[in-house]
Design an enzyme around this catalytic site. Structure first.
Site, PDB file in Angstrom:
ATOM      1  CG  HIS A   1      25.917  16.100  94.469  1.00 20.97           C
ATOM      2  ND1 HIS A   1      26.178  14.768  94.677  1.00 20.97           N
ATOM      3  CD2 HIS A   1      25.057  16.466  95.456  1.00 20.97           C
ATOM      4  CE1 HIS A   1      25.495  14.336  95.717  1.00 20.97           C
ATOM      5  NE2 HIS A   1      24.816  15.340  96.210  1.00 20.97           N
TER       6      HIS A   1
ATOM      7  CE  LYS B   1      20.805  14.796  85.785  1.00 22.02           C
ATOM      8  NZ  LYS B   1      20.687  16.185  85.365  1.00 22.02           N
TER       9      LYS B   1
ATOM     10  CD  GLU C   1      20.203   7.977  89.285  1.00 24.80           C
ATOM     11  OE1 GLU C   1      21.261   8.210  89.911  1.00 24.80           O
ATOM     12  OE2 GLU C   1      20.092   8.127  88.061  1.00 24.80           O
TER      13      GLU C   1
ATOM     14  NE  ARG D   1      26.239  21.128  79.896  1.00 26.90           N
ATOM     15  CZ  ARG D   1      27.115  20.765  80.810  1.00 26.90           C
ATOM     16  NH1 ARG D   1      28.403  20.855  80.548  1.00 26.90           N
ATOM     17  NH2 ARG D   1      26.739  20.294  81.986  1.00 26.90           N
TER      18      ARG D   1
END
Length: 667
Positions: free
Chosen positions: A235, A116, A200, A292
């Site tokens: 999440h 990421k 973040e 994917r």
């Protein structure tokens, strides 16, 4: 086109890929672990190869075994599904070296998006908007915390190699940061073998909107519009829909163009998903790109009438994309609800067991059920607890939502706790109908979603009593001698000389005990039953034929399906479900005494870490140990101030649900 492919996965995605392959005339090879020897995906395949023990690290994560199976069976290509090896660049490279096509993006694209942190750097250079945050190589906890402090709380910690909510933690204050970082790193290492983290700024009212992109090896690229995946728990997505509500053409085009820009920045080919956070002011920020096929791809298929697995096979076979951007259209609206073996009332902890009863809604043009299990199959501790994906289509959002509610009401599962009632309440809530969505939807509307309707329970209790008395009569009559069918000594209706026929049952519903007193009026098929509960009396009659209860209560005729698994009974009636257990005499005391002063395992799983040492005095709420089940961690905390006297399991040991974990002495 390939003549034979191997699917390097299990469950519903393996079955999903096989359906398209068979439609295209392509033979399929399944792989399976010890736990999946008799599974549906093995039965559906043309061939199947055993690859190891039940734990995924000894089977589905063993790329060498899977590649050997492909070579052994003559499979020309491998479809990785999602999860497991689907975004593993090393496995893709091994396939390439062995001359087997990896049905996925180029190795360089997987590597670019596999981290990421690296992905955000690439996107920043490509001009794709990013959420403020830190995604650097320096992984010093102090530096990560320094960036979090500078951004201001709340912040979101995310595993750089992660996905599916693993290795992710919301942090609401500076005081929580250290423990949250440790837990996220540990979970990430366990799931991905990598504990690199990024942090973040956490947006408090964002929507999770993702764009489906597709590229081929000839320079062509399209986006197949968007999906709204805002409704999540831990999440992880729970309900997805396409298109996203309230999306205007200009915003759709801007997000689609940004998604294609992201794909082109890494020379992408195949199916991919670019995920964005969409803020309430219309601004959007890149989160990550999944290299994917996504779990929620069926909603895109329903509104575009395209088979994305077929697109994958054609691109992997070096064909061009079937359609150009201006040929793609949105038709109607689609929802997907993920049905899990889990307990929503207990922090969504996963549940294991046997699917003793499974009755899915009828599939057709508007309803599709993506599943990898059948009645009688086990939900194992080793893999994800998803039972099925229920997918519906409607001409518009309202009609699709009505169809979803009806299909959920017709989905019946027995033998374990599921999230079916939770899903029905969620999609029936007025804020959901109004599309007032954000990623905190479930927490914001708990009172609507987790409601326990007392009136509904009161309505069902007489029906539960009717089932129990009819079941009792049926069971007794089956074992009675038939020499004199009219003899009162062979009656199973509590006949007594010079007295009324009375029954009493004790049942438990949601942990609450109920005494049901039943008086039988008359004999035989015409019998009526007077049920008394908490001073309220209801008169009803009915018949029990197999697992169908036909009841007439105060002139209201109802048909109910019944499933009984040992002492756990489920009554299904349209969109209502009553689950109860019969409380038998002299049960429970020994178990309570055994666990007095101890803390027990809330589910089957593995002990990951002991967080304190035996003999330690702790405060209420202190984390004591961490368990992991079905890829998710659960922390056991001290229920009060006290002393941890002894642990009964070591790190890495498998633990049965209900087993005594800790000898704990309260202060």
């Amino acid at each position: 086109m390939f003549t034979k492919i191997l699917i390097a996965n299990r469950g519903e995605i393996a079955c999903r890929v096989m359906r398209t392959a068979k439609k295209m005339g392509v033979r399929t090879v399944a792989v399976y672990s010890d736990a999946d020897r008799d599974s549906l995906h093995v039965a559906m395949a043309d061939e199947a190869v055993h690859i190891g023990a039940a734990p995924s690290r000894e089977s589905y994560l063993c790329g060498d075994k899977i590649l050997a199976a492909a070579l052994k069976t003559g499979a020309q290509a491998i479809h990785p599904g999602y999860g497991f090896l689907s975004e593993n660049a090393g496995f893709a490279r091994a396939c390439d070296e062995a001359g087997v096509v990896f049905i996925g993006p180029p190795i360089g694209a997987i590597e670019a998006m596999g981290s990421k942190s690296a992905a955000k750097t690439i996107m920043e250079k490509a001009g794709v908007p990013l959420v403020p945050g830190y995604h650097g190589e320096d992984q010093s906890p102090a530096l990560i915390k320094q960036h979090a402090d500078a951004m201001g709380y709340p912040v979101l910690l995310k595993a750089a190699a992660g996905g599916g909510g693993k290795g992710m933690r919301q942090v609401w204050s500076e005081q929580e940061f250290g423990a949250a970082l440790d837990a996220a790193k540990r979970e990430s290492m366990n799931a991905f073998g990598d504990d690199t983290m990024l942090v973040e700024k956490y947006l408090t009212q964002p929507r999770h909107v993702e764009i489906q992109v597709f590229c081929d090896n000839h320079g062509n690229g399209v986006y197949l519009f968007e999906r709204d995946c805002s409704v999540q728990r831990r999440h992880q997505k729970v309900v997805e829909e396409a298109p996203a509500p309230g999306m205007d053409p200009a915003l759709r085009a801007a997000m689609g163009d940004a998604a294609l820009k992201a794909a082109q920045a890494i020379n992408y080919a195949g199916a991919g998903t670019v995920e964005f956070l969409l803020d309430i002011d219309g601004s959007f920020y890149f989160m990550e790109m999944n290299t994917r096929l996504q779990v929620e791809h069926p909603v895109t298929e329903m509104i575009t009438h395209q088979d994305l697995v077929e697109w994958q096979l054609r691109v992997a076979a070096n064909e061009t994309l079937p359609l150009a951007q201006d040929q793609l259209r949105i038709d109607g609206h689609s929802f997907e609800a993920r049905i899990y073996a889990e307990d929503p009332d207990n922090d969504f902890l996963p549940v294991t067991g046997t699917l003793s009863y499974l009755d899915a809604p009828e599939e057709g043009e508007f309803v599709r059920v993506e599943t990898g299990v059948r009645q009688g199959d086990d939900v194992s501790v080793y893999y994800d607890p998803m039972i099925a994906k229920l997918v519906v289509w409607g001409q518009d959002r309202d009609s699709a939502l009505r169809r979803l509610q009806k299909a959920l009401s017709e989905y019946r599962i027995g033998g374990m706790t599921t999230n079916l009632a939770f899903l029905y309440n969620l999609v029936s809530a007025e804020p959901f109908r109004a599309a007032d969505l954000d990623t905190g939807f479930i927490e914001k509307h708990q009172s609507l979603i987790f409601k326990k309707d007392a009136a509904q329970i009161e309505h069902f209790l007489p029906l539960a009593a009717l089932y129990l008395v009819l079941k009792q009569q049926h069971s007794a009559s089956c074992g009675a001698p038939a020499s004199d069918r009219h003899s009162p000594w062979n009656a199973a209706d509590h006949w007594r000389c010079d007295g009324s026929r009375k029954h009493s049952f004790d049942i438990a519903v949601h942990g609450d005990s109920h005494r049901l007193d039943v008086e039988q009026l008359g004999r035989g098929a015409a019998s009526r039953y007077k049920v008394t509960h908490a001073g309220h009396t209801t008169t009803l009659q009915g018949t029990l034929i197999g697992n169908q209860l036909i009841a007439d209560m105060d002139g209201h005729r109802q048909k109910l399906q019944v499933n009984e698994d040992q002492n756990h009974i489920s009554l299904y009636c349209y969109n209502h479900l009553l689950e109860f257990t019969r409380v038998l005499p002299d049960t429970g005391d020994a178990d309570e005494q055994q666990h007095a002063g101890g803390l027990t395992a809330p589910m089957n799983g593995t002990l990951v870490a002991q967080l304190v040492k035996a003999g330690t005095a702790v405060d209420a709420g202190t984390p004591l140990l961490v368990m992991e089940a079905m890829k998710m961690e659960h922390t056991i905390k001290a229920p009060s101030a006290g002393t941890v006297k002894q642990f009964f399991f070591a790190d890495g040991e498998l633990v049965d649900g209900g087993a005594l974990l800790v000898d704990f002495e309260a202060s």
